[in-house]
Design a protein around this motif. Structure first.
Motif, PDB file in Angstrom:
ATOM      1  N   HIS A  57      -4.632   6.112  -6.493  1.00 44.76           N
ATOM      2  CA  HIS A  57      -5.598   5.113  -6.967  1.00 44.76           C
ATOM      3  C   HIS A  57      -6.477   5.761  -8.035  1.00 44.76           C
ATOM      4  O   HIS A  57      -7.034   6.828  -7.812  1.00 44.76           O
ATOM      5  CB  HIS A  57      -6.499   4.647  -5.813  1.00 44.76           C
ATOM      6  CG  HIS A  57      -5.788   3.828  -4.793  1.00 44.76           C
ATOM      7  ND1 HIS A  57      -5.708   2.464  -4.850  1.00 44.76           N
ATOM      8  CD2 HIS A  57      -5.105   4.197  -3.683  1.00 44.76           C
ATOM      9  CE1 HIS A  57      -5.012   2.028  -3.826  1.00 44.76           C
ATOM     10  NE2 HIS A  57      -4.633   3.060  -3.093  1.00 44.76           N
ATOM     11  N   HIS A  58      -6.610   5.098  -9.175  1.00 40.22           N
ATOM     12  CA  HIS A  58      -7.437   5.615 -10.259  1.00 40.22           C
ATOM     13  C   HIS A  58      -8.705   4.784 -10.452  1.00 40.22           C
ATOM     14  O   HIS A  58      -9.650   5.254 -11.075  1.00 40.22           O
ATOM     15  CB  HIS A  58      -6.651   5.642 -11.567  1.00 40.22           C
ATOM     16  CG  HIS A  58      -5.352   6.362 -11.454  1.00 40.22           C
ATOM     17  ND1 HIS A  58      -5.259   7.728 -11.369  1.00 40.22           N
ATOM     18  CD2 HIS A  58      -4.080   5.884 -11.375  1.00 40.22           C
ATOM     19  CE1 HIS A  58      -3.987   8.071 -11.271  1.00 40.22           C
ATOM     20  NE2 HIS A  58      -3.248   6.979 -11.258  1.00 40.22           N
ATOM     21  N   GLY A  59      -8.728   3.575  -9.947  1.00 38.11           N
ATOM     22  CA  GLY A  59      -9.902   2.720 -10.086  1.00 38.11           C
ATOM     23  C   GLY A  59      -9.599   1.305  -9.630  1.00 38.11           C
ATOM     24  O   GLY A  59      -8.444   0.896  -9.533  1.00 38.11           O
ATOM     25  N   THR A  65      -1.061   4.341  -9.588  1.00 39.66           N
ATOM     26  CA  THR A  65       0.259   4.889  -9.861  1.00 39.66           C
ATOM     27  C   THR A  65       1.171   4.433  -8.739  1.00 39.66           C
ATOM     28  O   THR A  65       0.884   4.647  -7.558  1.00 39.66           O
ATOM     29  CB  THR A  65       0.221   6.433  -9.932  1.00 39.66           C
ATOM     30  OG1 THR A  65      -0.655   6.820 -10.995  1.00 39.66           O
ATOM     31  CG2 THR A  65       1.608   6.998 -10.192  1.00 39.66           C
ATOM     32  N   MET A  66       2.284   3.764  -9.130  1.00 39.80           N
ATOM     33  CA  MET A  66       3.254   3.230  -8.180  1.00 39.80           C
ATOM     34  C   MET A  66       4.439   4.187  -8.087  1.00 39.80           C
ATOM     35  O   MET A  66       4.782   4.852  -9.068  1.00 39.80           O
ATOM     36  CB  MET A  66       3.738   1.852  -8.634  1.00 39.80           C
ATOM     37  CG  MET A  66       2.625   0.848  -8.895  1.00 39.80           C
ATOM     38  SD  MET A  66       1.743   0.339  -7.422  1.00 39.80           S
ATOM     39  CE  MET A  66       2.946  -0.706  -6.644  1.00 39.80           C
ATOM     40  N   ALA A  69       0.824  -1.216   0.000  1.00 39.54           N
ATOM     41  CA  ALA A  69       0.000   0.000   0.000  1.00 39.54           C
ATOM     42  C   ALA A  69       0.855   1.262   0.000  1.00 39.54           C
ATOM     43  O   ALA A  69       0.510   2.259  -0.653  1.00 39.54           O
ATOM     44  CB  ALA A  69      -0.947  -0.010   1.200  1.00 39.54           C
ATOM     45  N   SER A  70       1.980   1.217   0.700  1.00 43.79           N
ATOM     46  CA  SER A  70       2.844   2.405   0.768  1.00 43.79           C
ATOM     47  C   SER A  70       3.555   2.678  -0.558  1.00 43.79           C
ATOM     48  O   SER A  70       4.068   3.773  -0.767  1.00 43.79           O
ATOM     49  CB  SER A  70       3.855   2.278   1.897  1.00 43.79           C
ATOM     50  OG  SER A  70       4.829   1.305   1.588  1.00 43.79           O
ATOM     51  N   SER A  71       3.584   1.704  -1.453  1.00 41.73           N
ATOM     52  CA  SER A  71       4.219   1.902  -2.757  1.00 41.73           C
ATOM     53  C   SER A  71       3.253   2.515  -3.773  1.00 41.73           C
ATOM     54  O   SER A  71       3.666   2.864  -4.873  1.00 41.73           O
ATOM     55  CB  SER A  71       4.781   0.580  -3.287  1.00 41.73           C
ATOM     56  OG  SER A  71       3.736  -0.314  -3.625  1.00 41.73           O
ATOM     57  N   MET A  77      -0.079   2.057 -13.752  1.00 39.09           N
ATOM     58  CA  MET A  77      -0.210   0.727 -14.330  1.00 39.09           C
ATOM     59  C   MET A  77      -1.532   0.102 -13.941  1.00 39.09           C
ATOM     60  O   MET A  77      -2.116   0.443 -12.907  1.00 39.09           O
ATOM     61  CB  MET A  77       0.952  -0.166 -13.888  1.00 39.09           C
ATOM     62  CG  MET A  77       1.042  -0.377 -12.395  1.00 39.09           C
ATOM     63  SD  MET A  77       2.556  -1.197 -11.832  1.00 39.09           S
ATOM     64  CE  MET A  77       2.507  -2.714 -12.697  1.00 39.09           C
ATOM     65  N   LYS A  78      -2.013  -0.784 -14.790  1.00 35.37           N
ATOM     66  CA  LYS A  78      -3.201  -1.569 -14.484  1.00 35.37           C
ATOM     67  C   LYS A  78      -2.732  -2.944 -14.026  1.00 35.37           C
ATOM     68  O   LYS A  78      -1.951  -3.597 -14.721  1.00 35.37           O
ATOM     69  CB  LYS A  78      -4.115  -1.691 -15.691  1.00 35.37           C
ATOM     70  CG  LYS A  78      -5.405  -2.372 -15.360  1.00 35.37           C
ATOM     71  CD  LYS A  78      -6.424  -2.269 -16.465  1.00 35.37           C
ATOM     72  CE  LYS A  78      -7.726  -2.889 -15.978  1.00 35.37           C
ATOM     73  NZ  LYS A  78      -8.738  -2.863 -17.000  1.00 35.37           N
TER      74      LYS A  78
END
Length: 117
Positions: A64-66, A88-89, A58-60, A95-96
């Motif tokens: 969040h886009h979806g 987004t990492m 979670a910290s990476s 990335m999806k």
């Protein structure tokens, strides 16, 4: 709880973004979590180690886009779900991510989870 009830509850909490709450409520103390060998943490054993692995992931995530989670497929003491995230990492950008999650139950708790992606 039955396997179906646990599967439904896991999905309900995860869709609300309460993944840590789901782990605290639904996971057995001796939970085993397995990821592909190339994952940052390929295996974690015990509730605390699995929670730490989740917090590390979670910290990476920076944004969040979806997200979508499928309905569970339940068979006996196992269930599986499909999970997609658009995030987004920190180190890799947007990335999806798509994965299949498989869970095993014992005595009303999740004792094993494995992720394929």
């Amino acid at each position: 709880m039955t396997t179906q009830q646990v599967a439904n509850r896991l999905i309900e909490l995860c869709k609300q973004g309460k993944i840590m709450d789901a782990q605290a409520e639904l996971y057995a103390d001796n939970i085993v979590s397995v990821e592909p060998s190339y994952a940052q943490v390929p295996r974690a054993e015990g509730k605390n180690a699995v929670a730490e692995k989740g917090m590390q992931f979670a910290s990476s995530i920076t944004e969040h886009h979806g997200m979508s989670i499928s309905e569970p497929i339940v068979n006996g003491n196992h269930f599986s779900i499909g999970w997609s995230m658009d995030v987004t990492m920190k180190n890799t950008g947007r990335m999806k991510m798509e994965e299949i999650c498989i869970y095993q139950m014992k005595d009303g708790k999740i004792v094993y989870e494995q992720f394929f992606y």
